[in-house]
Design a protein around this motif. Structure first.
Motif, PDB file in Angstrom:
ATOM      1  N   GLU A 136      10.463   6.167  13.248  1.00  0.00           N
ATOM      2  CA  GLU A 136       9.087   5.665  13.231  1.00  0.00           C
ATOM      3  C   GLU A 136       8.666   5.322  11.799  1.00  0.00           C
ATOM      4  N   ILE A 137       8.037   4.161  11.642  1.00  0.00           N
ATOM      5  CA  ILE A 137       7.467   3.765  10.346  1.00  0.00           C
ATOM      6  C   ILE A 137       5.993   3.485  10.571  1.00  0.00           C
ATOM      7  N   PHE A 138       5.179   4.159   9.781  1.00  0.00           N
ATOM      8  CA  PHE A 138       3.731   4.047   9.962  1.00  0.00           C
ATOM      9  C   PHE A 138       3.176   2.806   9.250  1.00  0.00           C
ATOM     10  N   CYS A 139       2.177   2.218   9.897  1.00  0.00           N
ATOM     11  CA  CYS A 139       1.555   1.005   9.348  1.00  0.00           C
ATOM     12  C   CYS A 139       0.966   1.239   7.962  1.00  0.00           C
ATOM     13  N   ASP A 140       0.463   2.454   7.735  1.00  0.00           N
ATOM     14  CA  ASP A 140      -0.127   2.732   6.421  1.00  0.00           C
ATOM     15  C   ASP A 140       0.901   2.543   5.303  1.00  0.00           C
ATOM     16  N   GLU A 141       2.159   2.898   5.601  1.00  0.00           N
ATOM     17  CA  GLU A 141       3.218   2.743   4.593  1.00  0.00           C
ATOM     18  C   GLU A 141       3.529   1.260   4.363  1.00  0.00           C
ATOM     19  N   ILE A 142       3.467   0.489   5.432  1.00  0.00           N
ATOM     20  CA  ILE A 142       3.700  -0.957   5.304  1.00  0.00           C
ATOM     21  C   ILE A 142       2.572  -1.593   4.486  1.00  0.00           C
ATOM     22  N   ILE A 143       1.344  -1.194   4.757  1.00  0.00           N
ATOM     23  CA  ILE A 143       0.195  -1.751   4.029  1.00  0.00           C
ATOM     24  C   ILE A 143       0.324  -1.480   2.527  1.00  0.00           C
ATOM     25  N   SER A 144       0.607  -0.231   2.179  1.00  0.00           N
ATOM     26  CA  SER A 144       0.672   0.106   0.747  1.00  0.00           C
ATOM     27  C   SER A 144       1.857  -0.586   0.069  1.00  0.00           C
ATOM     28  N   THR A 145       2.947  -0.759   0.793  1.00  0.00           N
ATOM     29  CA  THR A 145       4.124  -1.408   0.199  1.00  0.00           C
ATOM     30  C   THR A 145       3.875  -2.897  -0.027  1.00  0.00           C
ATOM     31  N   LYS A 156       1.026  -4.379  -0.384  1.00  0.00           N
ATOM     32  CA  LYS A 156       0.031  -4.462  -1.465  1.00  0.00           C
ATOM     33  C   LYS A 156       0.713  -4.355  -2.833  1.00  0.00           C
ATOM     34  N   ARG A 157       1.577  -3.349  -2.993  1.00  0.00           N
ATOM     35  CA  ARG A 157       2.254  -3.136  -4.277  1.00  0.00           C
ATOM     36  C   ARG A 157       3.188  -4.297  -4.620  1.00  0.00           C
ATOM     37  N   LEU A 158       3.921  -4.781  -3.642  1.00  0.00           N
ATOM     38  CA  LEU A 158       4.896  -5.839  -3.905  1.00  0.00           C
ATOM     39  C   LEU A 158       4.228  -7.122  -4.394  1.00  0.00           C
ATOM     40  N   PHE A 159       3.102  -7.502  -3.794  1.00  0.00           N
ATOM     41  CA  PHE A 159       2.459  -8.740  -4.243  1.00  0.00           C
ATOM     42  C   PHE A 159       1.841  -8.574  -5.632  1.00  0.00           C
ATOM     43  N   MET A 160       1.314  -7.385  -5.929  1.00  0.00           N
ATOM     44  CA  MET A 160       0.766  -7.167  -7.264  1.00  0.00           C
ATOM     45  C   MET A 160       1.880  -7.201  -8.315  1.00  0.00           C
ATOM     46  N   GLU A 161       3.032  -6.593  -7.988  1.00  0.00           N
ATOM     47  CA  GLU A 161       4.148  -6.582  -8.935  1.00  0.00           C
ATOM     48  C   GLU A 161       4.765  -7.979  -9.087  1.00  0.00           C
ATOM     49  N   ASN A 163      -0.815  -8.262   6.848  1.00  0.00           N
ATOM     50  CA  ASN A 163      -2.014  -8.976   6.376  1.00  0.00           C
ATOM     51  C   ASN A 163      -2.972  -8.047   5.619  1.00  0.00           C
ATOM     52  N   GLU A 164      -3.086  -6.809   6.072  1.00  0.00           N
ATOM     53  CA  GLU A 164      -3.973  -5.871   5.375  1.00  0.00           C
ATOM     54  C   GLU A 164      -3.415  -5.547   3.982  1.00  0.00           C
ATOM     55  N   GLY A 165      -2.089  -5.446   3.878  1.00  0.00           N
ATOM     56  CA  GLY A 165      -1.487  -5.228   2.568  1.00  0.00           C
ATOM     57  C   GLY A 165      -1.755  -6.391   1.635  1.00  0.00           C
ATOM     58  N   VAL A 166      -1.688  -7.606   2.182  1.00  0.00           N
ATOM     59  CA  VAL A 166      -1.990  -8.797   1.369  1.00  0.00           C
ATOM     60  C   VAL A 166      -3.459  -8.767   0.927  1.00  0.00           C
ATOM     61  N   ARG A 167      -4.354  -8.458   1.870  1.00  0.00           N
ATOM     62  CA  ARG A 167      -5.792  -8.400   1.510  1.00  0.00           C
ATOM     63  C   ARG A 167      -6.017  -7.432   0.347  1.00  0.00           C
ATOM     64  N   GLN A 168      -5.472  -6.229   0.488  1.00  0.00           N
ATOM     65  CA  GLN A 168      -5.714  -5.206  -0.531  1.00  0.00           C
ATOM     66  C   GLN A 168      -5.048  -5.569  -1.860  1.00  0.00           C
ATOM     67  N   GLY A 169      -3.855  -6.119  -1.799  1.00  0.00           N
ATOM     68  CA  GLY A 169      -3.151  -6.465  -3.030  1.00  0.00           C
ATOM     69  C   GLY A 169      -3.854  -7.557  -3.815  1.00  0.00           C
ATOM     70  N   TYR A 170      -4.311  -8.588  -3.110  1.00  0.00           N
ATOM     71  CA  TYR A 170      -4.962  -9.705  -3.809  1.00  0.00           C
ATOM     72  C   TYR A 170      -6.344  -9.306  -4.323  1.00  0.00           C
ATOM     73  N   LYS A 171      -6.997  -8.342  -3.634  1.00  0.00           N
ATOM     74  CA  LYS A 171      -8.304  -7.879  -4.119  1.00  0.00           C
ATOM     75  C   LYS A 171      -8.130  -6.956  -5.323  1.00  0.00           C
ATOM     76  N   GLU A 172      -7.286  -5.956  -5.168  1.00  0.00           N
ATOM     77  CA  GLU A 172      -7.130  -4.965  -6.240  1.00  0.00           C
ATOM     78  C   GLU A 172      -6.463  -5.561  -7.484  1.00  0.00           C
ATOM     79  N   GLY A 173      -5.555  -6.534  -7.256  1.00  0.00           N
ATOM     80  CA  GLY A 173      -4.859  -7.137  -8.384  1.00  0.00           C
ATOM     81  C   GLY A 173      -5.612  -8.289  -9.027  1.00  0.00           C
ATOM     82  N   TYR A 174      -6.805  -8.581  -8.508  1.00  0.00           N
ATOM     83  CA  TYR A 174      -7.608  -9.719  -9.011  1.00  0.00           C
ATOM     84  C   TYR A 174      -6.771 -11.002  -8.990  1.00  0.00           C
ATOM     85  N   LEU A 175      -6.049 -11.201  -7.889  1.00  0.00           N
ATOM     86  CA  LEU A 175      -5.199 -12.375  -7.721  1.00  0.00           C
ATOM     87  C   LEU A 175      -5.978 -13.462  -6.993  1.00  0.00           C
ATOM     88  N   ARG A 176      -5.709 -14.711  -7.359  1.00  0.00           N
ATOM     89  CA  ARG A 176      -6.463 -15.826  -6.758  1.00  0.00           C
ATOM     90  C   ARG A 176      -6.137 -15.959  -5.276  1.00  0.00           C
TER      91      ARG A 176
END
Length: 279
Positions: free
Chosen positions: A3-12, A14-19, A94-107
């Motif tokens: 089992e892989i939880f969605c929360d782990e996918i979201i955080s990953t 988010k981190r990958l797009f910021m990096e 999609n939630e990971g993308v939302r959070q990554g682009y918001k937190e990373g101040y990405l266009r």
């Protein structure tokens, strides 16, 4: 079944797009450095040095390497023994993308095709899911800029065109693109399959480390020979002349219908960003 939880996918995600937007890969940095040693044009050599400086500044400051922080493209390789729990897989991405682009101040670059109204959070992401053996989920995040994407092309050639016809279309595409995709570029080529498969193969070809060897000896030879032909065009870094028009040419190939020879060419600018993680 793992089992892989969605929360782990979201955080990953988010981190990958910021990096990805702030840390250009070591493969790109190495090919930049090699190109400064071989580029004949003084202007081209100077520009390559500036690209290295820009990438280093992005790593040090966390400021995106380019103002175009891209459409969010995500490739998933999902093990057949994986079960997603705690939500929906695509919505988690999609939630990971939302959070990554918001937190990373990405266009945020996603909009309605006609009204041009921005969706405001850089979603929906473009998500591809490939089932694979095993119990792991591989996530590859690719921020794809619009300038280079606009220069990409797809051709349905007659089978008689052969290798020479494919090379002609690659050179035509790079020549017509000129300075628009911010060269030096990486050229992804998908040969064979169907209309839509060739385009996807061209995009996947960009994921291979720049400068790596193609596992298919025939394609590896074509990559090296055709890259030489591209760089004879003389477009050079940022289109100001020189021998470094493209840093690499990557090819993927599939069997195709006997009546067809699809060829897709996906152009990637020098900010060839992609990061991956395995859960």
């Amino acid at each position: 079944m793992r089992e892989i939880f969605c929360d782990e996918i979201i955080s990953t995600v988010k981190r990958l797009f910021m990096e990805a937007n702030t840390r250009l890969g070591d493969d790109m940095m190495a090919v930049f450095q090699r190109s400064t040693e071989t580029e004949e044009s003084p202007v081209g050599k100077e520009i390559l040095g500036q690209l290295i400086e820009n990438a280093n500044l992005s790593r040090e400051t966390g400021v995106p390497i380019c103002q175009d922080t891209g459409l969010a493209v995500v490739f998933l390789e999902m093990g057949q023994d994986v079960r997603i729990v705690g939500g929906n897989l695509i919505e988690a991405v999609n939630e990971g993308v939302r959070q990554g682009y918001k937190e990373g101040y990405l266009r945020k670059s996603v909009c309605h095709p006609f009204t041009r109204a921005n969706t405001g959070d850089n979603t929906p992401a473009v998500v591809y899911v490939d089932p694979v053996p095993g119990d792991r989920l591989k996530i590859i995040a690719v921020p794809k800029g619009g300038g280079s994407e606009n220069m990409s092309r797809l051709f349905m050639l007659p089978p008689s065109s052969g290798k020479a016809g494919v090379l002609d279309k690659i050179l035509e595409t790079v020549r017509d693109a000129g300075p628009n995709p911010c060269p030096p570029t990486i050229i992804g080529v998908g040969i064979g399959g169907t209309f839509e498969q060739s385009a996807l193969q061209a995009k996947k070809a960009l994921l291979r480390p720049v400068g790596s060897t193609n596992p298919d000896p025939e394609l590896d030879t074509l990559e090296r020979e055709w890259l030489v032909e591209i760089n004879k065009l003389g477009i050079g870094p940022q289109g100001l002349g020189g021998r470094t028009t493209s840093l690499a040419l990557h090819i993927r190939m599939l069997p195709c219908h006997i009546a067809s020879l699809p060829v897709a060419i996906n152009v990637q600018c020098h900010a060839a960003r992609h990061k991956e993680s395995i859960l």
